[in-house]
Scaffold this motif. Sequence first.
Motif, PDB file in Angstrom:
ATOM      1  N   ALA A 293       0.692  -1.196   0.021  1.00 36.43           N
ATOM      2  CA  ALA A 293       0.098  -0.023   0.172  1.00 36.43           C
ATOM      3  C   ALA A 293       0.671   1.281  -0.075  1.00 36.43           C
ATOM      4  O   ALA A 293       0.502   2.283  -0.707  1.00 36.43           O
ATOM      5  N   ILE A 294       2.008   1.289   0.879  1.00 35.46           N
ATOM      6  CA  ILE A 294       2.645   2.493   0.714  1.00 35.46           C
ATOM      7  C   ILE A 294       3.534   2.758  -0.647  1.00 35.46           C
ATOM      8  O   ILE A 294       3.734   3.990  -0.979  1.00 35.46           O
ATOM      9  N   SER A 295       3.887   1.987  -1.408  1.00 34.13           N
ATOM     10  CA  SER A 295       4.225   2.110  -2.771  1.00 34.13           C
ATOM     11  C   SER A 295       3.127   2.555  -3.848  1.00 34.13           C
ATOM     12  O   SER A 295       3.146   3.168  -4.619  1.00 34.13           O
ATOM     13  N   LEU A 296       1.952   1.867  -3.612  1.00 38.59           N
ATOM     14  CA  LEU A 296       0.824   2.263  -4.475  1.00 38.59           C
ATOM     15  C   LEU A 296       0.104   3.863  -4.023  1.00 38.59           C
ATOM     16  O   LEU A 296      -0.407   4.488  -4.985  1.00 38.59           O
ATOM     17  N   ALA A 297       0.768   4.138  -2.775  1.00 39.88           N
ATOM     18  CA  ALA A 297       0.453   5.496  -2.483  1.00 39.88           C
ATOM     19  C   ALA A 297       1.513   6.324  -2.860  1.00 39.88           C
ATOM     20  O   ALA A 297       1.536   7.819  -2.539  1.00 39.88           O
ATOM     21  N   HIS A 298       2.424   5.908  -3.659  1.00 38.23           N
ATOM     22  CA  HIS A 298       3.571   6.870  -4.006  1.00 38.23           C
ATOM     23  C   HIS A 298       3.096   7.929  -4.704  1.00 38.23           C
ATOM     24  O   HIS A 298       2.385   8.100  -5.407  1.00 38.23           O
ATOM     25  N   ARG A 299       3.695   9.258  -4.019  1.00 40.76           N
ATOM     26  CA  ARG A 299       3.305  10.717  -4.733  1.00 40.76           C
ATOM     27  C   ARG A 299       2.081  11.081  -4.159  1.00 40.76           C
ATOM     28  O   ARG A 299       1.289  11.924  -4.831  1.00 40.76           O
ATOM     29  N   GLY A 300       1.334  10.391  -3.211  1.00 42.47           N
ATOM     30  CA  GLY A 300       0.105  10.515  -2.823  1.00 42.47           C
ATOM     31  C   GLY A 300      -0.231  10.339  -1.218  1.00 42.47           C
ATOM     32  O   GLY A 300       0.819  10.540  -0.522  1.00 42.47           O
ATOM     33  N   VAL A 301      -1.001   9.847  -0.807  1.00 42.26           N
ATOM     34  CA  VAL A 301      -1.543   9.638   0.639  1.00 42.26           C
ATOM     35  C   VAL A 301      -1.871   8.382   1.007  1.00 42.26           C
ATOM     36  O   VAL A 301      -2.408   7.525   0.376  1.00 42.26           O
ATOM     37  N   LEU A 302      -1.143   7.882   2.185  1.00 38.01           N
ATOM     38  CA  LEU A 302      -1.503   6.705   2.759  1.00 38.01           C
ATOM     39  C   LEU A 302      -2.022   7.063   3.942  1.00 38.01           C
ATOM     40  O   LEU A 302      -1.624   7.436   4.827  1.00 38.01           O
TER      41      LEU A 302
END
Length: 507
Positions: A293-302
């Motif tokens: 999840a932390i990589s899928l939120a790259h340049r965004g919000v976790l």
Amino acid sequence: MSYAKVLSAGLVGVTGHLIEVEAHLATGLPALVLSGLPDTALHEARDRVRAAIINSGQEWPSRRITVNLLPATLPKRGSVFDCAIAVAILAGAGVLPLAAFDRVAILGELGLDGAVRPVRGVLPMVAAALRAGITRVVVPLGNAQEAAIVPGVLVKAIDTLHRLIAFVRDGVPMLDPSDQGVPAHGAPGPDLADVAGQPLGRRAIEVAAAGGHHVAIFGPPGAGKTMLAERLPSILPELDDEAALEVTALHSIAGVLPPGGRLLRRPPFQAPHHTATMQSLVGGGSGLAKPGAISLAHRGVLFLDEAAEFSGRALDALRQPLESGRVLLRRVSGATEFPARVQLCLAANPCPCARPAGDVYCECSPRVRRRYLSRLSGPLLDRVDVQVMLPPVTAADLLCAGAPGESSTTVADRVAKARAAAGARWSAKAWRTNAEVPGPALRGADWRLPARDTTALLRLLDSGALSARGFDRVVRMAWTIADLDGRHRPGREDVAEAIQLRMGVLT
């Protein structure tokens, strides 16, 4: 001809690689041998390719066929090589002329009926082909628009192996990705104007968005913690070309790219459930690891809602990625690195009883309250810049007795201007936001704040109420606050507000 070679592409982690697919047909007992470090799914391509060729109206060569994938030292995974293997075999058998596939990369999974099915990770694979000088690619119809995102590449799509054969033999045209239409934009996201009251929470979210800071929001149920966190992406600027390609490639690899394969311009938002494992947060899996999840939120919000309910082991696994902006996972079969430059947003009740009225009617002892929040370890919270405690929502706030709060559009405009100011200031160092600026740079002669403006901050550092890391994070927030208010350098008031936003939970 008994030998043929065509081009394809594969993935190792998030990196695409150009792959050469060789086929050699020799006399001997009929068989198909695969070499070049194939995985289980690729070994099964022998049956898929044979059935697809026969069901496309072609004769299967009754010879000993050796298929090799180069470079042989690179692990090959998945079914993306099916089409290239089929073409190499047919070309080696003399059924198809090789000239038609000169400097063309072929991607796609084959069904037993000869249908060409979409695969994951087409975007980084096409980008890898372009880096290698390949400007023409053939991809499954379902991946055509995704592949067309890469500039400078001529994309042709196929829905069946028969169509590809007919194109080479009879000139039957392949499909054009522009003919598939463009999906409409989704519904607009939630608006910050929906949040009732909570000026401190709104300011915390705005500062976090403007500077790229991590934020933790505590408060009783119904105070607006989740609403504020869900609206954080709505005030973030759209991704630039480089970031958009990174984010879209990651979602393509994970198989979660929205239908149509459009370039993702909005910052991603990931909100895993509190039962999520450490592997689902940071990445993992058998063989080479997959993005979490932390990589899928790259340049965004976790966003971690009910953060105190997460496993302490899972939360602490986020500490290193939050500092470095990347996740490095080592497995027996190799190491994989994923980008993880995210804004972490935590939301939690202050205690287990979680009375809507807050601390006034709390039934929990101080020991119980400390134990409840102990999963949010000190080292993790020390990496969270903004930490605020929201009061309960009043009846006047809920019934909109006063003027409604600012909309996301209004706040996003201020955030964009603040980010532009920070980007211009740090452009020589290629830092995008204030949160990315290293502490030594902030404390250096060029950007050090005057002692008269940091007296209170230095006092907190000397007393142990603030760590060295916390000191740097407060200074970064002070720069962000100054950017939001249109000042060139932070003053004493900016530092004081940054201290309040950093230590609001503790004071």
